[in-house]
Enzyme design. Structure first.
Site, PDB file in Angstrom:
ATOM      1  N   ASN A  42       0.963  -1.294  -0.064  1.00 10.49           N
ATOM      2  CA  ASN A  42      -0.042   0.077  -0.071  1.00 10.49           C
ATOM      3  C   ASN A  42       0.803   1.224   0.130  1.00 10.49           C
ATOM      4  O   ASN A  42       1.404   1.623   0.932  1.00 10.49           O
ATOM      5  CB  ASN A  42      -0.809  -0.162   1.246  1.00 10.49           C
ATOM      6  CG  ASN A  42      -1.585   1.214   1.320  1.00 10.49           C
ATOM      7  OD1 ASN A  42      -1.818   2.053   0.464  1.00 10.49           O
ATOM      8  ND2 ASN A  42      -2.874   0.904   2.160  1.00 10.49           N
ATOM      9  N   GLU A 412      -7.225  -1.947   5.465  1.00 11.52           N
ATOM     10  CA  GLU A 412      -7.201  -1.980   3.948  1.00 11.52           C
ATOM     11  C   GLU A 412      -6.581  -3.372   3.434  1.00 11.52           C
ATOM     12  O   GLU A 412      -6.737  -3.883   2.304  1.00 11.52           O
ATOM     13  CB  GLU A 412      -6.629  -0.466   3.591  1.00 11.52           C
ATOM     14  CG  GLU A 412      -7.599   0.499   3.878  1.00 11.52           C
ATOM     15  CD  GLU A 412      -6.935   1.789   3.691  1.00 11.52           C
ATOM     16  OE1 GLU A 412      -7.376   2.523   2.946  1.00 11.52           O
ATOM     17  OE2 GLU A 412      -5.914   2.071   4.405  1.00 11.52           O
TER      18      GLU A 412
END
Length: 432
Positions: A42, A412
């Site tokens: 990420n 996430e």
């Protein structure tokens, strides 16, 4: 874990700093021998998060989370295992520009030494912008990456950084499956009216529309609400993703209805260095009367505004809350005021409000921001239990209040790992 052509040679900087590699003293490294796993990258505008999950009987088990932040100011790296035990830490000090390329190289050196024998099934990536056409996770190849590059002007702080590690892996390990998961995808089901600007309609058809962002975070919250808060899951809920990037999302029965972010990640709430909503006439004024060109305006809107611009001190909410500088107080007050206004707007889009959820860095960790936001929402039935709020409990609403309030840590990376396995046909893995 070995990726041909990727950085090798171990995690030299941690060793030079005297930090144990592989865990606390006396603990052997978790090499992942005999196990299969999924890695998640990420890459944000100023940080890189890396998570490693193993797959055991179809379930994902977290092995390590790594965070390298402050890439262009004062880089700091920390790695922790699933229990939160620190595995390694490294700091470079103020003024050091490590950048995304240097940060990724440093991070991968550590990960390769930590998991040298893990069978890597695939890499999952957060990609901020999927545009009109990428509305679900997708397996990556060169053609897809080239298309995603065309969306970089819509997310200039994120998209190039999201795609950099993908291109590195495609070049160095072309047989390694990679999956892109999009921050815009969750909002693509919003009503068409919620996605429109009042511009000439041909622009809407060409893709000038409200896309919304932080979708992976909202999707994760929607996935855990049925267990934690069935009323919120089934009803009308506003979720506040409050971090260096900040937005709010209206959900009806777990599905997106409206978002504060729009065509780009500039819209909506003030953020660490981004302005949030602004009258387009201001931009015309800056061009006509101040002589600013597009690049100067872009730098101002993305890097010099928000909490930093108003306070003149910092983009970090912790610094501002601890400061007695008058403009620091104004910056916090403006942040809270805009959140309260947007909650009202989203409640109107929903036709009511059954629950409020705080998540992300500020939302999860700042009891003071939560207190201030809730203080202006009594008309919606919001009332906090002060002790529960200070303790950071999951349920922080006052007993008997009409609108329950929750603090739910987002994940996430887990959402990306689940999607990666599903796209690769390995299953829709769930946490162990």
């Amino acid at each position: 874990m070995s990726l041909p052509g990727w950085p090798k040679g171990g995690y030299r900087s941690a060793q030079h700093a005297g930090i144990p590699v592989g865990g606390p003293p006396g603990m052997p490294p978790n090499t992942g021998a005999g196990q299969s796993g999924v890695a998640v990258i990420n890459a944000g505008s100023s940080s890189i998060k890396f998570s490693m999950f193993t797959v055991v009987d179809g379930a994902l088990q977290l092995q390590a989370r790594c965070l390298l932040e402050g890439l262009n100011t004062a880089p700091e790296f920390v790695a922790r295992d699933a229990a939160g035990v620190e595995l390694a830490r490294q700091g470079w000090g103020p003024g050091v520009v490590l950048g995304h390329a240097g940060g990724l190289q440093h991070l991968l050196g550590f990960v390769q030494q930590q998991f040298p024998h893990l069978n890597l099934l695939g890499l999952g990536h957060r990609v901020v912008h999927g545009g009109q056409h990428f509305i679900a996770p997708i397996r990556l190849d060169t053609a897809v990456v080239q298309t995603l590059k065309t969306l970089a002007p819509l997310a200039p702080l994120h998209q190039p950084h999201n795609l950099a590690p993908i291109e590195m892996a495609l070049a160095s390990a072309p047989d390694l499956p990679q999956v892109a998961c999009f921050d815009t995808a969750f909002h693509r089901g919003n009503p068409e009216l919620a996605q429109m600007f009042a511009l000439p309609y041909h622009l809407h058809e060409a893709g000038v529309r409200r896309y919304g962002f932080h979708g992976l975070s909202y999707e994760y919250i929607a996935s855990v609400l049925p267990t934690l808060a069935p009323q919120a899951a089934a009803g009308k809920t506003v979720v506040l993703h409050l971090g260096n990037g900040a937005s709010a999302c209206a959900m009806q029965a777990g599905r997106g209805v409206a978002s504060t972010m729009g065509f780009t990640a500039l819209d909506g709430l003030p953020m660490g260095t981004r302005c949030g909503s602004i009258d387009a006439g201001v931009l015309l004024y800056l061009m006509d009367q101040r002589g600013m060109n597009a690049r100067a305006i872009e730098a101002m809107l993305y890097h010099q505004s928000g909490l930093l611009g108003v306070s003149g001190l910092s983009s970090d909410m912790r610094v501002l809350l601890a400061s007695d500088a008058p403009r620091a107080k104004v910056a916090v007050d403006l942040f809270v005021y805009r959140i309260q206004r947007e909650i009202g707007s989203l409640a109107a889009a929903l036709g009511g409000l059954d629950a409020l959820v705080f998540t992300a860095g500020i939302g999860e960790n700042s009891a003071e921001v939560r207190r201030r936001v809730a203080a202006g929402l009594g008309w919606l039935g919001v009332a906090l239990d002060d002790a529960a709020n200070q303790a950071g409990l999951p349920a922080i609403g006052r007993a008997g209040s009409r609108c329950p309030v929750w603090v739910i840590p987002t994940d996430e990376e887990l959402m990306i790992a689940r999607h990666t396995l599903a796209v690769l046909g390995i299953g829709t893995a769930t946490p162990a």
